[in-house]
Write a protein that holds these residues in place. Structure first.
Motif, PDB file in Angstrom:
ATOM      1  N   VAL A 199      18.340 -56.091 -45.078  1.00 27.15           N
ATOM      2  CA  VAL A 199      19.345 -55.802 -44.058  1.00 27.15           C
ATOM      3  C   VAL A 199      18.621 -55.427 -42.781  1.00 27.15           C
ATOM      4  N   GLY A 200      19.106 -55.965 -41.649  1.00 27.55           N
ATOM      5  CA  GLY A 200      18.518 -55.636 -40.359  1.00 27.55           C
ATOM      6  C   GLY A 200      19.066 -54.338 -39.823  1.00 27.55           C
ATOM      7  N   ASP A 201      18.500 -53.887 -38.699  1.00 26.67           N
ATOM      8  CA  ASP A 201      18.971 -52.631 -38.113  1.00 26.67           C
ATOM      9  C   ASP A 201      20.326 -52.775 -37.461  1.00 26.67           C
ATOM     10  N   ASP A 202      20.856 -54.005 -37.444  1.00 22.01           N
ATOM     11  CA  ASP A 202      22.224 -54.217 -36.976  1.00 22.01           C
ATOM     12  C   ASP A 202      23.215 -54.208 -38.131  1.00 22.01           C
ATOM     13  N   PHE A 203      22.735 -53.772 -39.359  1.00 19.11           N
ATOM     14  CA  PHE A 203      23.537 -53.621 -40.574  1.00 19.11           C
ATOM     15  C   PHE A 203      24.034 -54.944 -41.139  1.00 19.11           C
ATOM     16  N   ARG A 204      23.400 -56.049 -40.711  1.00 20.71           N
ATOM     17  CA  ARG A 204      23.759 -57.359 -41.246  1.00 20.71           C
ATOM     18  C   ARG A 204      22.627 -57.857 -42.133  1.00 20.71           C
ATOM     19  N   MET A 205      23.039 -58.606 -43.158  1.00 17.72           N
ATOM     20  CA  MET A 205      22.063 -59.072 -44.130  1.00 17.72           C
ATOM     21  C   MET A 205      21.215 -60.190 -43.539  1.00 17.72           C
ATOM     22  N   ARG A 206      19.956 -60.269 -44.015  1.00 17.14           N
ATOM     23  CA  ARG A 206      19.058 -61.308 -43.607  1.00 17.14           C
ATOM     24  C   ARG A 206      18.732 -62.254 -44.753  1.00 17.14           C
ATOM     25  N   SER A 207      18.906 -61.779 -45.976  1.00 20.46           N
ATOM     26  CA  SER A 207      18.653 -62.635 -47.137  1.00 20.46           C
ATOM     27  C   SER A 207      19.982 -62.985 -47.800  1.00 20.46           C
ATOM     28  N   ARG A 208      19.961 -64.072 -48.586  1.00 22.89           N
ATOM     29  CA  ARG A 208      21.191 -64.527 -49.222  1.00 22.89           C
ATOM     30  C   ARG A 208      21.668 -63.538 -50.280  1.00 22.89           C
ATOM     31  N   SER A 209      23.007 -63.439 -50.380  1.00 20.36           N
ATOM     32  CA  SER A 209      23.607 -62.574 -51.393  1.00 20.36           C
ATOM     33  C   SER A 209      23.677 -63.308 -52.728  1.00 20.36           C
ATOM     34  N   ARG A 210      23.388 -62.573 -53.796  1.00 16.61           N
ATOM     35  CA  ARG A 210      23.498 -63.158 -55.133  1.00 16.61           C
ATOM     36  C   ARG A 210      24.947 -63.470 -55.469  1.00 16.61           C
ATOM     37  N   PHE A 211      25.844 -62.694 -54.889  1.00 14.05           N
ATOM     38  CA  PHE A 211      27.249 -62.855 -55.230  1.00 14.05           C
ATOM     39  C   PHE A 211      27.989 -63.776 -54.257  1.00 14.05           C
ATOM     40  N   PHE A 212      27.422 -63.947 -53.026  1.00 15.05           N
ATOM     41  CA  PHE A 212      28.030 -64.856 -52.050  1.00 15.05           C
ATOM     42  C   PHE A 212      26.958 -65.833 -51.549  1.00 15.05           C
ATOM     43  N   PRO A 213      26.463 -66.708 -52.425  1.00 14.11           N
ATOM     44  CA  PRO A 213      25.357 -67.591 -52.018  1.00 14.11           C
ATOM     45  C   PRO A 213      25.771 -68.619 -50.969  1.00 14.11           C
ATOM     46  N   GLU A 214      27.064 -68.922 -50.864  1.00 14.48           N
ATOM     47  CA  GLU A 214      27.491 -69.933 -49.911  1.00 14.48           C
ATOM     48  C   GLU A 214      27.658 -69.367 -48.510  1.00 14.48           C
ATOM     49  N   ARG A 215      27.691 -68.062 -48.366  1.00  9.22           N
ATOM     50  CA  ARG A 215      27.901 -67.447 -47.064  1.00  9.22           C
ATOM     51  C   ARG A 215      26.564 -67.275 -46.334  1.00  9.22           C
ATOM     52  N   VAL A 216      26.651 -67.359 -45.007  1.00 13.47           N
ATOM     53  CA  VAL A 216      25.470 -67.097 -44.182  1.00 13.47           C
ATOM     54  C   VAL A 216      25.158 -65.608 -44.286  1.00 13.47           C
ATOM     55  N   PRO A 217      23.913 -65.220 -44.576  1.00  7.40           N
ATOM     56  CA  PRO A 217      23.591 -63.793 -44.751  1.00  7.40           C
ATOM     57  C   PRO A 217      24.012 -62.956 -43.565  1.00  7.40           C
ATOM     58  N   TYR A 218      23.836 -63.469 -42.350  1.00  6.32           N
ATOM     59  CA  TYR A 218      24.134 -62.667 -41.165  1.00  6.32           C
ATOM     60  C   TYR A 218      25.604 -62.312 -41.084  1.00  6.32           C
ATOM     61  N   ASP A 219      26.460 -63.071 -41.749  1.00  7.69           N
ATOM     62  CA  ASP A 219      27.892 -62.812 -41.690  1.00  7.69           C
ATOM     63  C   ASP A 219      28.308 -61.695 -42.667  1.00  7.69           C
ATOM     64  N   VAL A 220      27.389 -61.248 -43.498  1.00  6.07           N
ATOM     65  CA  VAL A 220      27.714 -60.178 -44.474  1.00  6.07           C
ATOM     66  C   VAL A 220      27.194 -58.870 -43.919  1.00  6.07           C
ATOM     67  N   GLU A 221      28.094 -57.900 -43.762  1.00  3.54           N
ATOM     68  CA  GLU A 221      27.714 -56.585 -43.236  1.00  3.54           C
ATOM     69  C   GLU A 221      27.472 -55.618 -44.411  1.00  3.54           C
ATOM     70  N   ALA A 222      26.347 -54.936 -44.390  1.00  3.81           N
ATOM     71  CA  ALA A 222      25.963 -54.020 -45.474  1.00  3.81           C
ATOM     72  C   ALA A 222      26.520 -52.625 -45.212  1.00  3.81           C
ATOM     73  N   ASP A 223      26.345 -51.762 -46.191  1.00  3.33           N
ATOM     74  CA  ASP A 223      26.815 -50.386 -46.068  1.00  3.33           C
ATOM     75  C   ASP A 223      26.015 -49.671 -44.985  1.00  3.33           C
ATOM     76  N   ARG A 224      26.708 -49.139 -44.010  1.00  2.00           N
ATOM     77  CA  ARG A 224      26.049 -48.551 -42.860  1.00  2.00           C
ATOM     78  C   ARG A 224      25.331 -47.240 -43.199  1.00  2.00           C
ATOM     79  N   GLU A 225      25.959 -46.431 -44.101  1.00  2.00           N
ATOM     80  CA  GLU A 225      25.396 -45.103 -44.377  1.00  2.00           C
ATOM     81  C   GLU A 225      24.019 -45.206 -45.027  1.00  2.00           C
TER      82      GLU A 225
END
Length: 614
Positions: A199-225
């Protein structure tokens, strides 16, 4: 609760306490096992996370080293020579794939594009070159994902190219991110739901999700806390968090800082999967808890019985004592606990009652010297019993002294009367008989007749003397106890034919007073009379031992003997009682030992008090 007996109260309290303890312990054990499993899983995730971080750092360091190696090659510098640009393009294209870079851009010192394998990032790269600062020979790593077409994860190396004449330009290389993605997709030790992602410092993922492999990683926002905690390194890491799916997971993270890249690598596993062993153990723990609860109830029953039984036994004993009944049973005493001490106190109380009863019975039977031990200095009952004993003893002693005084006065009167009779026999009858004998001498007549009359008169005088001696031996008055006893023995020998042996032993120069002497003489006289009347003996031994402390008399015969227990109130019985009474009046001891067919032995001991010796 007030109407419940002690067993019910103890059982309820112990059972409640036991069940509470079992439940608390079960919860503690469950939480301990749960936390232990969580910690072990987190440690495992942390190890995987550190390993993947190290692999990524090593990979990036290798790429950086290879890129710096290109800077030393002449082919790179030929790009900045117009005559050699075409030749350099052909050779550099082959090197690009070999070094693992996906795209390449070369700009001259003025920011003009010289060589490119991808035109999609030209605007961003021009802007980045304009604002570029830092050392002329440093290689920077930049995260250009937000500016990449389709927001594909993009990592760029910016490397200044310096020649002999100075700054020639900048080489920009785009990494092939699939290699990093391959490292993150390693699932060993991650279970079914485990994954590692960046996850980048903008709270968006940089690597592919195991559960959402078809989605662009940057479009998935991680837990901010959790990402904020990792980037700022603030506070303790939260092991249980909600991931980008909103699912509770166990999480471990590390910060990945290289150049201008500020990423967080997270390794996570669903909490449900991690807790499967605990849930199975929880069911077993519930079963074990029920078993322990049953055991706790049984132990409570046993403890309640063990505690209440002696208490109820003490209650029964106290109830018996309150009704004046001395129980035969005793309370079980265990001095190491309070209930046992209560039992011991009750036992002491029962023993005190028994002693009081025995003491009272002994006092009632005249045993006033019976000792009594009080329970303590404050034992009022014991004090009252002792005072009663002392008062009764004093009354009994007064009665004994009074009886002794009456008996002594009676015996003294008897002795005075006997002395008077003796004097009357001696002075009256004796003198008359002597006068008659003298008159017979003066009468003339038949001499034989006169001799016969004189013989009768002499026998009469002797009989009067014998009677007078028995009534009051003058030798006792004139010559003492020894002479009187010798005279008694001579009289027995003379008139009965029984053999009498008299033995007199005197230690020290002391003589008993007349009261003791007359008592000893009368006892010996009564014993001799009993021998002559009842024993049928042929031998009598009379021994007298006189010392400054006491007078000791023994009268033993070889007669037919008797059983003292069968003695009735006949003449012999009265004689023995008279002898005993005379000894008792002088604080002496009187013992009779006799066996049928083996004779009789009478022993008398009279102490000589200072007033009983002369």
């Amino acid at each position: 609760m007030r109407n419940l007996n002690i067993f019910a109260r103890l059982f309820i309290s112990h059972t409640g306490m036991g069940l509470t303890v079992v439940i608390i312990l079960s919860v503690i054990v469950y939480l301990f096992l749960r936390n232990t499993l969580i910690q072990r899983t987190v440690d495992q995730l942390s190890a995987i996370n550190v390993l993947e971080k190290d692999l990524i750092q090593i990979h990036l360091a290798q790429l950086k080293g290879e890129l710096e190696g290109l800077r030393e090659q002449a082919i790179l510098h030929r790009f900045f020579q117009p005559a050699n640009t075409q030749e350099a393009n052909e050779e550099f294209g082959d090197l690009l794939g070999f070094h693992g870079f996906e795209s390449l851009w070369i700009y001259d010192a003025g920011g003009n594009l010289i060589f490119s394998t991808d035109s999609t990032l030209h605007d961003y790269l021009s802007m980045a070159l304009t604002g570029q600062t830092g050392a002329r020979d440093s290689v920077r790593l930049v995260d250009a994902t937000p500016f990449a077409p389709g927001h594909q994860t993009t990592l760029l190396f910016f490397m200044p190219v310096v020649g002999d004449v100075g700054m020639e330009g900048t080489l920009i290389a785009r990494l092939a991110f699939e290699r990093i993605q391959t490292i993150l997709l390693e699932e060993t030790g991650m279970g079914i739901t485990g994954e590692s992602y960046i996850v980048g410092d903008d709270f968006r993922m940089r690597s592919r999700s195991r559960f959402f492999p078809e989605r662009v990683p940057y479009d998935v926002e991680a837990d901010r806390e959790s990402v904020t905690r990792a980037i700022r390194a603030s506070g303790d890491p939260a092991h249980i968090v909600r991931d980008y799916r909103g699912v509770e997971v166990l999480s471990a993270y590390n910060v990945l800082r290289i150049g201008d890249v500020n990423w967080v690598i997270l390794s996570e596993m669903d909490l449900d999967e991690a807790m499967k062993p605990v849930r199975g153990l929880r069911n077993s723990l519930i079963g074990a808890t029920f078993l322990l609860m049953i055991v706790a109830v049984m132990i409570s029953y046993g403890l309640s019985t063990a505690i209440s039984k002696p208490v109820l036994a003490v209650r029964d004993l106290m109830t018996s004592l309150s009704h004046g009944i001395i129980p035969r049973k005793r309370a079980t005493a265990y001095p190491n606990n309070e209930i046992g001490q209560m039992g011991e106190a009750i036992n002491q109380l029962i023993e005190a009652f028994e002693r009081s009863v025995r003491f009272a019975n002994a006092i009632g039977s005249g045993q006033f010297d019976t000792p009594y031990e009080k329970l303590s200095d404050y034992d009022s009952l014991g004090t009252a019993l002792i005072n009663m004993r002392d008062r009764l003893k004093q009354l009994n002693e007064n009665e004994i002294r009074l009886a002794k005084s009456r008996t002594a006065a009676l015996l003294e009167g008897q002795e005075l009367e006997r002395r008077r009779i003796t004097l009357d026999l001696h002075d009256g009858v004796g003198q008359l008989l002597t006068a008659i004998r003298m008159r017979v001498e003066l009468v003339e007549g038949n001499e034989d007749r006169k001799k016969e009359i004189k013989a009768l008169i002499n026998e009469t005088i002797a009989e009067v003397r014998r009677i007078s001696y028995n009534v009051m031996p003058q030798a006792l008055v004139d010559y003492g106890l020894k002479a009187a006893l010798e005279g008694l023995c001579d009289t027995i020998r003379k008139y009965s034919g029984v053999r009498v042996d008299f033995n007199y032993v005197e230690t020290g120069e002391v003589q008993p007073d007349f009261e003791v002497s007359i008592a000893i003489f009368r006892i010996a006289q009564e014993a001799m009379n009993n021998v002559l009347k009842h024993a049928g003996a042929t031998q009598v031994d009379l021994h007298l031992a006189l010392s400054p402390e006491q007078v000791y008399l023994i009268v033993a015969d070889n007669g037919k003997g008797f059983n003292p227990g069968d003695l009735k109130k006949d003449e012999a019985g009265y004689g023995l009682r008279n002898m005993k009474e005379r000894a008792r009046l002088l604080n002496g001891d009187f013992d009779v030992n006799s066996t049928p067919g083996q004779g009789t032995v009478i022993e008398v001991t009279i102490p000589l008090q200072p007033g009983n010796a002369v």
